[in-house]
Design an enzyme around this catalytic site. Sequence first.
Site, PDB file in Angstrom:
ATOM      1  N   HIS A  50       0.859  -1.287  -0.002  1.00  0.00           N
ATOM      2  CA  HIS A  50       0.032   0.080  -0.051  1.00  0.00           C
ATOM      3  C   HIS A  50       0.939   1.201  -0.111  1.00  0.00           C
ATOM      4  O   HIS A  50       1.251   1.664   0.990  1.00  0.00           O
ATOM      5  CB  HIS A  50      -0.945  -0.103   1.338  1.00  0.00           C
ATOM      6  CG  HIS A  50      -2.072   1.192   1.345  1.00  0.00           C
ATOM      7  ND1 HIS A  50      -3.236   0.972   1.935  1.00  0.00           N
ATOM      8  CD2 HIS A  50      -1.809   2.095   0.738  1.00  0.00           C
ATOM      9  CE1 HIS A  50      -3.615   2.042   1.686  1.00  0.00           C
ATOM     10  NE2 HIS A  50      -3.195   2.827   0.997  1.00  0.00           N
ATOM     11  N   GLU A 108      -2.784  -1.775  -3.320  1.00  0.00           N
ATOM     12  CA  GLU A 108      -3.590  -1.084  -2.921  1.00  0.00           C
ATOM     13  C   GLU A 108      -3.445   0.293  -2.517  1.00  0.00           C
ATOM     14  O   GLU A 108      -2.316   0.722  -2.282  1.00  0.00           O
ATOM     15  CB  GLU A 108      -4.204  -1.846  -1.645  1.00  0.00           C
ATOM     16  CG  GLU A 108      -3.396  -1.812  -0.241  1.00  0.00           C
ATOM     17  CD  GLU A 108      -4.001  -2.721   0.587  1.00  0.00           C
ATOM     18  OE1 GLU A 108      -5.030  -3.484   0.556  1.00  0.00           O
ATOM     19  OE2 GLU A 108      -3.773  -2.233   1.920  1.00  0.00           O
ATOM     20  N   HIS A 137      -8.421  -6.354   6.991  1.00  0.00           N
ATOM     21  CA  HIS A 137      -8.176  -5.191   8.113  1.00  0.00           C
ATOM     22  C   HIS A 137      -8.447  -5.819   9.371  1.00  0.00           C
ATOM     23  O   HIS A 137      -9.511  -6.172   9.690  1.00  0.00           O
ATOM     24  CB  HIS A 137      -9.226  -4.036   7.666  1.00  0.00           C
ATOM     25  CG  HIS A 137      -8.413  -3.029   8.516  1.00  0.00           C
ATOM     26  ND1 HIS A 137      -7.543  -1.937   7.655  1.00  0.00           N
ATOM     27  CD2 HIS A 137      -8.634  -2.280   9.897  1.00  0.00           C
ATOM     28  CE1 HIS A 137      -7.054  -0.963   8.547  1.00  0.00           C
ATOM     29  NE2 HIS A 137      -7.916  -1.368   9.919  1.00  0.00           N
TER      30      HIS A 137
END
Length: 237
Positions: free
Chosen positions: A43, A70, A190
Amino acid sequence: MTKLSVNINKVATLRNARGGNNPDVLKVARDCERFGAQGITVHPRPDERHIRYQDVRDLKPLLHTEFNIEGYPCPSFVDLVLEVCPAQVTLVPDTPEQITSNAGWDTKTHQAFLTEVITAFRRRGIRTSVFIGTDAELIEYAAKAGADRVELYTEPYASAYGQDPERAVAPFVNAAEAARKCGLGLNAGHDLSLENLAFLKQRIPWLDEVSIGHALICDALYLGLEDTIKRYLDCIK
C-alpha cells in the site's frame, strides 16, 4: 481455495525507521512466497512512509505469486499501477494523512469516479477490487462501477469478535452473499488475525483472498515468519 496475501508495509516501516536496507523488503517478500503465501500486498502512500513507489517497481519482476497494490487512486497512484501492471489493484478511500484505512467506499456517491478509474485498469487487464463496508446497496454500486471484486473492511468484525463471534460476523456473511449475488469476487482484510480468521473463513467459505499485514508481522516477532505464515494458512484451509 482462499489465498493468503501478506501485506509487507510494516516491514518497510521498520526499514525506513533507520534508513538503509535492513530489513530487506524484497527478500522478505520472496521469503513470504517461499513459506507458502499466495500473494504479496503493498500500500504505497504519497508520503512513502512505508512502501516506496520504487519498492513497487522493484517487487514486480521478483514475485512469482499474485501482486496486489492497494491505495487511493490519486493520479500518481494510477500512473504507478498502470506502469507496474499487477495482478490486482485494490482501491481504498484513504486520505494522504491517514495512518491506516478506516472505512470503505461510498460507491454510490463516487460511482462516476470509480467507474473511470476501474475502466482504465481493466483496459490493462488488471483485476480491480473495491474496499467496502457491509452495505448491500454500496456493494451493488461497486458492481455497477465495473469492479471485479470487493474487499470487505473487517475491522468492525475483529473489534466485536471477542464479545460475540456470531453477531460480529453476521453482517459480513450478508455482505458476502450480496457480493456473490452481484457476481463479484470476494476479498477481506483489516485487523484479521490468528484469533478471528478461521471463524470468518468458516462462515464465508467462498472467500477468494484475505490480505493481512499488521497482525501477521506482529505474530512473526514471536513465532518467526515461516511458522506464522503456516498458521495463517491453516486458518483458511
